[in-house]
Scaffold this motif. Structure first.
Motif, PDB file in Angstrom:
ATOM      1  N   ILE A  39      -2.126   8.844   5.928  1.00  0.00           N
ATOM      2  CA  ILE A  39      -1.248   8.835   7.097  1.00  0.00           C
ATOM      3  C   ILE A  39      -0.257   9.980   6.931  1.00  0.00           C
ATOM      4  O   ILE A  39       0.544   9.980   5.992  1.00  0.00           O
ATOM      5  N   TYR A  40      -0.345  10.954   7.829  1.00  0.00           N
ATOM      6  CA  TYR A  40       0.500  12.141   7.718  1.00  0.00           C
ATOM      7  C   TYR A  40       1.888  11.899   8.317  1.00  0.00           C
ATOM      8  O   TYR A  40       2.042  11.180   9.294  1.00  0.00           O
ATOM      9  N   ARG A  41       2.898  12.506   7.703  1.00  0.00           N
ATOM     10  CA  ARG A  41       4.289  12.487   8.168  1.00  0.00           C
ATOM     11  C   ARG A  41       4.899  11.084   8.219  1.00  0.00           C
ATOM     12  O   ARG A  41       5.664  10.745   9.105  1.00  0.00           O
ATOM     13  N   GLY A  42       4.553  10.256   7.246  1.00  0.00           N
ATOM     14  CA  GLY A  42       5.201   8.978   7.075  1.00  0.00           C
ATOM     15  C   GLY A  42       5.090   8.050   8.270  1.00  0.00           C
ATOM     16  O   GLY A  42       4.052   7.955   8.933  1.00  0.00           O
ATOM     17  N   PHE A  43       6.194   7.326   8.556  1.00  0.00           N
ATOM     18  CA  PHE A  43       6.185   6.354   9.650  1.00  0.00           C
ATOM     19  C   PHE A  43       6.001   7.017  11.010  1.00  0.00           C
ATOM     20  O   PHE A  43       5.442   6.408  11.932  1.00  0.00           O
ATOM     21  N   GLN A  44       6.448   8.259  11.151  1.00  0.00           N
ATOM     22  CA  GLN A  44       6.239   8.954  12.419  1.00  0.00           C
ATOM     23  C   GLN A  44       4.749   9.192  12.656  1.00  0.00           C
ATOM     24  O   GLN A  44       4.252   9.028  13.773  1.00  0.00           O
ATOM     25  N   GLY A  45       4.037   9.544  11.595  1.00  0.00           N
ATOM     26  CA  GLY A  45       2.590   9.719  11.710  1.00  0.00           C
ATOM     27  C   GLY A  45       1.871   8.411  11.980  1.00  0.00           C
ATOM     28  O   GLY A  45       0.835   8.387  12.660  1.00  0.00           O
ATOM     29  N   LEU A  46       2.434   7.295  11.466  1.00  0.00           N
ATOM     30  CA  LEU A  46       1.851   5.987  11.745  1.00  0.00           C
ATOM     31  C   LEU A  46       1.990   5.652  13.227  1.00  0.00           C
ATOM     32  O   LEU A  46       1.063   5.126  13.846  1.00  0.00           O
ATOM     33  N   ILE A  47       3.143   5.987  13.802  1.00  0.00           N
ATOM     34  CA  ILE A  47       3.373   5.751  15.234  1.00  0.00           C
ATOM     35  C   ILE A  47       2.417   6.590  16.085  1.00  0.00           C
ATOM     36  O   ILE A  47       1.878   6.120  17.093  1.00  0.00           O
ATOM     37  N   GLU A  48       2.198   7.832  15.658  1.00  0.00           N
ATOM     38  CA  GLU A  48       1.384   8.761  16.453  1.00  0.00           C
ATOM     39  C   GLU A  48      -0.103   8.685  16.125  1.00  0.00           C
ATOM     40  O   GLU A  48      -0.920   9.369  16.751  1.00  0.00           O
TER      41      GLU A  48
ATOM     42  N   LYS B 265       2.585  15.229   3.757  1.00  0.00           N
ATOM     43  CA  LYS B 265       3.842  15.571   4.429  1.00  0.00           C
ATOM     44  C   LYS B 265       4.760  14.352   4.508  1.00  0.00           C
ATOM     45  O   LYS B 265       4.372  13.228   4.242  1.00  0.00           O
ATOM     46  N   SER B 266       5.995  14.614   4.858  1.00  0.00           N
ATOM     47  CA  SER B 266       6.970  13.538   5.000  1.00  0.00           C
ATOM     48  C   SER B 266       7.889  13.884   6.156  1.00  0.00           C
ATOM     49  O   SER B 266       8.107  15.060   6.473  1.00  0.00           O
ATOM     50  N   ALA B 267       8.427  12.863   6.805  1.00  0.00           N
ATOM     51  CA  ALA B 267       9.308  13.096   7.952  1.00  0.00           C
ATOM     52  C   ALA B 267      10.181  11.879   8.185  1.00  0.00           C
ATOM     53  O   ALA B 267       9.781  10.744   7.885  1.00  0.00           O
TER      54      ALA B 267
END
Length: 327
Positions: free
Chosen positions: A40-49, A72-74
Motif C-alpha cells: 500500500i503506497y503512501r500510507g493511509f492516504q494510499g489506502l483511501i485512494e 513511500k509515506s505521507a
C-alpha cells in the motif's frame, strides 16, 4: 477466527532506516506461507485512494540495504475523519485484503487502532521511528542507525573543534525524548549531553564548561536534543555561552534529517527481519491490535493502545555513566 489469505503492508509517518528491510520481511514471510501480499503506497492516504500493488518475493530484491521506504509515506488528513476511514475500509475490502501490517510510529498506531475498532479489521504494528520513543519495545527500527549516524558526524565535527579550539553545540533529533542524544553523546565522548528529561540549567552548563577548560580541554562537544529545555533553542544557548565564556569560540551544527537517512545498520536489518516474520505469523494465529517489540532479545507482542499510551523512560544508569565520563 478469520482466515488470513491476503495481507496489506504499508509505511506511515516519518521514514526510518530499516523500513525497507521490514517490508522485505513481510513480503517474503507471506510468500513462505503461501499468502498474498499487497503493498500500500503512501500510507493511509494510499489506502483511501486504493494505491495498491501486488508484491512477491522477487519484488523486494536488493532493498534490505536501502534507507527510506519503497512504499513511500505521507500524512493523511482525510484518514482522521470517519468518512475517510470508511473509504479506506471499502478499498481494502474491494481488494480482498484480510489484514494490515503498519510500519510507523505512535501516530500511525493511533490510526490503526481506530481503523481496526470501527471495522473489526485485523492489524499489527511494527515500530519504525528513529527516536526510540514507543512503549513496549527496547528498540525501534531506525534507532540504532540514527545513533551511528550521529556518532559518525560528531567524530568529524570533533576534528574541526580540536583544530580550532572551538566549542560545538551539536543538535540531534529528540523533541520529547533524549535517547539519541544520550546514547550518541556517550558513544562519541561528548563533554555534555542536554536532554528533555534532565534540565541541566544554564548555570550548571557554564560551570561544567569551566571545569573542562580548567582541566586542559581546549575544545568541547555538547550534544543537545532538540527538545531540551536548558535554553529556548540551541542558538540561544550559543549566545549565552559566548557572553559568559568569551574565551570560547562557539559554533552550532544542526544534524537535522540526515539522521533519518542512510543504509540501515546490521542491527536494524536483523530486527526488521525478525519483526516482519513475527507480524505475519501473529496475524495467521488470529492476533490483532498488537505491536511487535523486542525485549531481552526476544520478540514480544504489546497491545497497540499500550504502545501508544505508555511512557518510555530514559536510562538513568546511562545518565550516571555520562556524568562519570564527562568528569
Amino acid at each position: 477466527m478469520k482466515t488470513i489469505r491476503k495481507i496489506g503492508v504499508m509505511t506511515s509517518g516519518g521514514d526510518a532506516p530499516g523500513m525497507n528491510a521490514a517490508i522485505r520481511s513481510v513480503v517474503r514471510t507471506c510468500a513462505y506461507h503461501e499468502l498474498e501480499c499487497i503493498g500500500i503506497y503512501r500510507g493511509f492516504q494510499g489506502l483511501i485512494e486504493g494505491d495498491f500493488k501486488s508484491m512477491d518475493a522477487r519484488s523486494v530484491n536488493n532493498i534490505i540495504n536501502k534507507g527510506g521506504t519503497i512504499l513511500k509515506s505521507a500524512r493523511s488528513d482525510e484518514f482522521r475523519a470517519r468518512e475517510g476511514r470508511d473509504t479506506a475500509f471499502a478499498k481494502a475490502k474491494s481488494a480482498e485484503i484480510d489484514a494490515l501490517i503498519i510500519i510507523g510510529g505512535d501516530g500511525s498506531f493511533n490510526g490503526a487502532i481506530l481503523f481496526s475498532e470501527e471495522n473489526n479489521f485485523p492489524v499489527i504494528g511494527i515500530p519504525g521511528t528513529i527516536d526510540n520513543d514507543i512503549f513496549g519495545t527496547s528498540s525501534t527500527l531506525g534507532y540504532d542507525t540514527a545513533c551511528n549516524t550521529v556518532v559518525e558526524a560528531i567524530d568529524k565535527i570533533r576534528d574541526t573543534a580540536s583544530s580550532h579550539n572551538r566549542l560545538f553545540f551539536v543538535e540531534v533529533m529528540g523533541r520529547d525524548v533524549g535517547n539519541i542524544a544520550l546514547n550518541a553523546g556517550v558513544g562519541a565522548g561528548a563533554e555534555e549531553i542536554l536532554i528533555p528529561e534532565e534540565n541541566l540549567g544554564k548555570e550548571r552548563l557554564i560551570e561544567s564548561l569551566k571545569r573542562s577548560r580548567a582541566s586542559g580541554k581546549s575544545s568541547s562537544i555538547v550534544v543537545v536534543a532538540e527538545g531540551d529545555k536548558t535554553g529556548e533553542n540551541v542558538f540561544e544557548l550559543k549566545d549565552y555561552v559566548e557572553e559568559n565564556l568569551p574565551e570560547y569560540e562557539v559554533r552550532v551544527s544542526v544534524l537535522g534529517h540526515m539522521q533519518r537517512g542512510g543504509s540501515p545498520s546490521c542491527w536494524d536489518r536483523v530486527l526488521a527481519s525478525r519483526m516482519g516474520v513475527k507480524a505475519v505469523e501473529s496475524l495467521m494465529e488470529g492476533k490483532s491490535n498488537y505491536m511487535i517489540g523486542i525485549r531481552d532479545s526476544q520478540m514480544t507482542l504489546c497491545p497497540l493502545d499500550q504502545a501508544v499510551k505508555g511512557k518510555t523512560k530514559i536510562d538513568k544508569e546511562l545518565i550516571r555513566v555520562s556524568d562519570i565520563m564527562t568528569t
